[in-house]
Design an enzyme around this catalytic site. Structure first.
Site, PDB file in Angstrom:
ATOM      1  N   HIS A 169       0.851  -1.208   0.000  1.00  0.00           N
ATOM      2  CA  HIS A 169       0.000   0.000   0.000  1.00  0.00           C
ATOM      3  C   HIS A 169       0.882   1.252   0.000  1.00  0.00           C
ATOM      4  CE1 HIS A 169      -2.991  -2.646   2.426  1.00  0.00           C
ATOM      5  NE2 HIS A 169      -3.465  -2.553   1.202  1.00  0.00           N
ATOM      6  N   LYS A 204     -17.697  -7.246   7.973  1.00  0.00           N
ATOM      7  CA  LYS A 204     -16.329  -7.786   7.970  1.00  0.00           C
ATOM      8  C   LYS A 204     -15.744  -7.738   9.370  1.00  0.00           C
ATOM      9  CE  LYS A 204     -13.653  -7.171   3.677  1.00  0.00           C
ATOM     10  NZ  LYS A 204     -12.612  -6.337   3.065  1.00  0.00           N
ATOM     11  N   ARG A 220      -1.520  -6.453  -8.330  1.00  0.00           N
ATOM     12  CA  ARG A 220      -0.388  -7.325  -8.005  1.00  0.00           C
ATOM     13  C   ARG A 220      -0.240  -8.475  -8.981  1.00  0.00           C
ATOM     14  NH1 ARG A 220      -2.475  -7.987  -1.939  1.00  0.00           N
ATOM     15  NH2 ARG A 220      -4.374  -7.800  -3.154  1.00  0.00           N
ATOM     16  N   SER A 249      -2.463  -7.762   3.109  1.00  0.00           N
ATOM     17  CA  SER A 249      -2.824  -7.569   4.516  1.00  0.00           C
ATOM     18  C   SER A 249      -3.168  -8.902   5.167  1.00  0.00           C
ATOM     19  CB  SER A 249      -4.020  -6.614   4.640  1.00  0.00           C
ATOM     20  OG  SER A 249      -3.660  -5.323   4.256  1.00  0.00           O
TER      21      SER A 249
END
Ligand code: ADP
Length: 152
Positions: free
Chosen positions: A17, A41, A90, A127
Protein backbone atom coordinates in the site's frame (compact mmCIF):
# COMPACT_ATOMS: atom_id res chain seq x y z
CA UNK A 1 -8.00 20.15 -8.85
CA UNK A 2 -7.30 16.47 -9.57
CA UNK A 3 -8.51 14.59 -6.52
CA UNK A 4 -8.20 10.80 -6.16
CA UNK A 5 -9.25 8.26 -3.58
CA UNK A 6 -7.27 5.15 -2.62
CA UNK A 7 -9.90 2.97 -0.98
CA UNK A 8 -9.22 -0.18 1.00
CA UNK A 9 -9.43 -1.97 4.32
CA UNK A 10 -5.79 -1.36 5.26
CA UNK A 11 -6.00 -4.06 7.96
CA UNK A 12 -3.14 -3.22 8.36
CA UNK A 13 -1.32 -0.85 5.97
CA UNK A 14 1.44 -2.83 4.20
CA UNK A 15 4.60 -1.89 2.33
CA UNK A 16 2.63 -2.63 -0.86
CA UNK A 17 0.00 0.00 0.00
CA UNK A 18 2.80 2.39 0.98
CA UNK A 19 4.42 1.97 -2.43
CA UNK A 20 1.15 2.65 -4.30
CA UNK A 21 0.44 5.74 -2.17
CA UNK A 22 3.95 7.15 -2.59
CA UNK A 23 3.85 6.72 -6.36
CA UNK A 24 0.15 7.56 -6.76
CA UNK A 25 0.28 10.88 -4.94
CA UNK A 26 2.60 12.23 -7.66
CA UNK A 27 -0.20 11.84 -10.23
CA UNK A 28 -2.82 13.93 -8.39
CA UNK A 29 -3.22 17.22 -6.51
CA UNK A 30 -4.76 15.40 -3.56
CA UNK A 31 -4.93 11.74 -2.58
CA UNK A 32 -7.54 10.67 -0.06
CA UNK A 33 -6.76 7.36 1.60
CA UNK A 34 -10.20 6.10 2.47
CA UNK A 35 -10.66 3.29 4.94
CA UNK A 36 -13.91 1.47 4.20
CA UNK A 37 -16.10 0.51 7.16
CA UNK A 38 -17.90 -2.70 6.37
CA UNK A 39 -19.99 -3.83 9.32
CA UNK A 40 -20.15 -7.44 8.09
CA UNK A 41 -16.33 -7.79 7.97
CA UNK A 42 -14.23 -8.73 11.00
CA UNK A 43 -11.02 -6.76 11.28
CA UNK A 44 -7.83 -7.41 13.24
CA UNK A 45 -7.23 -3.69 13.83
CA UNK A 46 -9.83 -1.12 14.85
CA UNK A 47 -10.72 1.69 12.52
CA UNK A 48 -8.80 4.12 14.73
CA UNK A 49 -5.66 1.93 14.74
CA UNK A 50 -5.77 1.52 10.95
CA UNK A 51 -6.15 5.27 10.54
CA UNK A 52 -3.27 6.00 12.92
CA UNK A 53 -0.91 3.60 11.10
CA UNK A 54 -1.55 5.47 7.84
CA UNK A 55 -1.34 8.97 9.34
CA UNK A 56 1.94 8.09 11.05
CA UNK A 57 3.37 6.85 7.73
CA UNK A 58 2.70 10.11 5.91
CA UNK A 59 2.99 12.82 8.55
CA UNK A 60 4.33 15.64 6.41
CA UNK A 61 2.54 15.27 3.10
CA UNK A 62 -0.18 17.89 2.80
CA UNK A 63 -1.49 16.22 -0.39
CA UNK A 64 -2.44 13.07 1.54
CA UNK A 65 -5.63 12.91 3.62
CA UNK A 66 -6.89 9.93 5.61
CA UNK A 67 -10.62 9.39 6.11
CA UNK A 68 -13.06 6.62 6.94
CA UNK A 69 -16.24 6.00 5.01
CA UNK A 70 -19.28 3.75 4.82
CA UNK A 71 -21.22 2.77 1.73
CA UNK A 72 -20.33 2.82 -1.94
CA UNK A 73 -16.97 4.24 -2.99
CA UNK A 74 -18.60 6.06 -5.93
CA UNK A 75 -21.04 7.77 -3.56
CA UNK A 76 -18.14 8.97 -1.45
CA UNK A 77 -16.46 10.24 -4.64
CA UNK A 78 -19.51 12.18 -5.77
CA UNK A 79 -20.09 13.70 -2.36
CA UNK A 80 -16.45 14.80 -2.05
CA UNK A 81 -15.68 15.95 -5.57
CA UNK A 82 -13.34 13.02 -6.29
CA UNK A 83 -12.85 12.11 -9.98
CA UNK A 84 -10.40 9.21 -9.75
CA UNK A 85 -10.12 5.93 -7.90
CA UNK A 86 -6.58 4.61 -7.46
CA UNK A 87 -6.02 0.86 -7.12
CA UNK A 88 -2.97 -1.38 -7.06
CA UNK A 89 -2.55 -4.46 -9.24
CA UNK A 90 -0.39 -7.33 -8.00
CA UNK A 91 -1.32 -10.25 -10.23
CA UNK A 92 -3.92 -11.61 -12.70
CA UNK A 93 -6.35 -12.40 -9.87
CA UNK A 94 -6.26 -8.73 -8.79
CA UNK A 95 -6.81 -7.71 -12.41
CA UNK A 96 -9.96 -9.82 -12.86
CA UNK A 97 -11.38 -8.69 -9.52
CA UNK A 98 -10.56 -5.02 -10.10
CA UNK A 99 -11.88 -5.10 -13.67
CA UNK A 100 -15.36 -6.10 -12.48
CA UNK A 101 -15.37 -3.43 -9.78
CA UNK A 102 -14.09 -0.72 -12.13
CA UNK A 103 -16.72 -1.53 -14.79
CA UNK A 104 -19.45 -1.52 -12.15
CA UNK A 105 -18.25 1.80 -10.78
CA UNK A 106 -18.24 3.26 -14.30
CA UNK A 107 -21.86 2.16 -14.71
CA UNK A 108 -22.74 3.91 -11.48
CA UNK A 109 -20.85 7.19 -11.89
CA UNK A 110 -18.48 8.98 -14.29
CA UNK A 111 -15.40 8.17 -12.25
CA UNK A 112 -12.18 6.79 -13.73
CA UNK A 113 -10.21 4.04 -12.02
CA UNK A 114 -6.45 4.39 -12.38
CA UNK A 115 -4.31 1.29 -11.82
CA UNK A 116 -0.69 1.18 -10.79
CA UNK A 117 1.32 -2.03 -11.04
CA UNK A 118 2.88 -2.88 -7.72
CA UNK A 119 6.62 -2.69 -7.19
CA UNK A 120 8.15 -6.13 -7.81
CA UNK A 121 9.57 -6.08 -4.28
CA UNK A 122 6.15 -5.78 -2.61
CA UNK A 123 3.90 -7.59 -5.07
CA UNK A 124 3.60 -10.71 -2.89
CA UNK A 125 2.46 -8.81 0.20
CA UNK A 126 -1.17 -8.72 1.31
CA UNK A 127 -2.82 -7.57 4.52
CA UNK A 128 -4.18 -11.08 5.02
CA UNK A 129 -0.66 -12.58 4.95
CA UNK A 130 0.54 -9.89 7.37
CA UNK A 131 -2.34 -10.72 9.72
CA UNK A 132 -1.46 -14.42 9.55
CA UNK A 133 2.19 -13.69 10.42
CA UNK A 134 1.11 -11.46 13.33
CA UNK A 135 -1.33 -14.08 14.60
CA UNK A 136 1.45 -16.63 14.82
CA UNK A 137 4.01 -14.24 16.34
CA UNK A 138 6.20 -14.09 13.24
CA UNK A 139 8.35 -11.12 12.23
CA UNK A 140 5.85 -8.97 10.35
CA UNK A 141 8.08 -5.87 10.41
CA UNK A 142 9.62 -6.58 6.98
CA UNK A 143 6.16 -6.49 5.38
CA UNK A 144 4.84 -3.18 6.72
CA UNK A 145 6.02 0.45 7.02
CA UNK A 146 7.80 1.45 10.25
CA UNK A 147 4.64 3.16 11.54
CA UNK A 148 2.89 -0.20 11.83
CA UNK A 149 4.17 -1.52 15.15
CA UNK A 150 2.12 -3.44 17.64
CA UNK A 151 2.11 -2.54 21.30
CA UNK A 152 3.03 -5.63 23.29
P1 ADP B 1 -9.57 -4.33 -0.07
O1 ADP B 1 -10.28 -4.67 1.20
O2 ADP B 1 -10.27 -3.35 -0.95
O3 ADP B 1 -9.00 -5.52 -0.81
P2 ADP B 1 -6.86 -3.70 0.68
O4 ADP B 1 -6.54 -2.84 1.84
O5 ADP B 1 -6.47 -5.13 0.76
O6 ADP B 1 -8.38 -3.47 0.47
O7 ADP B 1 -6.23 -3.09 -0.65
C1 ADP B 1 -6.46 -1.80 -1.08
C2 ADP B 1 -5.76 -1.56 -2.41
O8 ADP B 1 -4.36 -1.78 -2.25
C3 ADP B 1 -6.17 -2.47 -3.56
O9 ADP B 1 -6.14 -1.74 -4.76
C4 ADP B 1 -5.11 -3.52 -3.60
O10 ADP B 1 -4.95 -4.08 -4.89
C5 ADP B 1 -3.91 -2.69 -3.23
N1 ADP B 1 -2.86 -3.51 -2.64
C6 ADP B 1 -2.97 -4.42 -1.67
N2 ADP B 1 -1.78 -5.02 -1.40
C7 ADP B 1 -0.89 -4.45 -2.24
C8 ADP B 1 0.50 -4.65 -2.51
N3 ADP B 1 1.24 -5.56 -1.87
N4 ADP B 1 1.08 -3.89 -3.45
C9 ADP B 1 0.33 -2.96 -4.08
N5 ADP B 1 -0.98 -2.75 -3.93
C10 ADP B 1 -1.58 -3.48 -3.03
Amino acid sequence: MKRAIFPGSFDPLTSGHHDIITRGVKLFDELIIAIGENSSKKYMFSLEERKQFIEASFPNDSKIKVVTYKGLTVDFCQENDVEFILRGLRNPADFEFEKAIAHTNRDLAPIETVFLLTAASTSYISSSIVREVILHDGDYTKLVPKSVRLKK
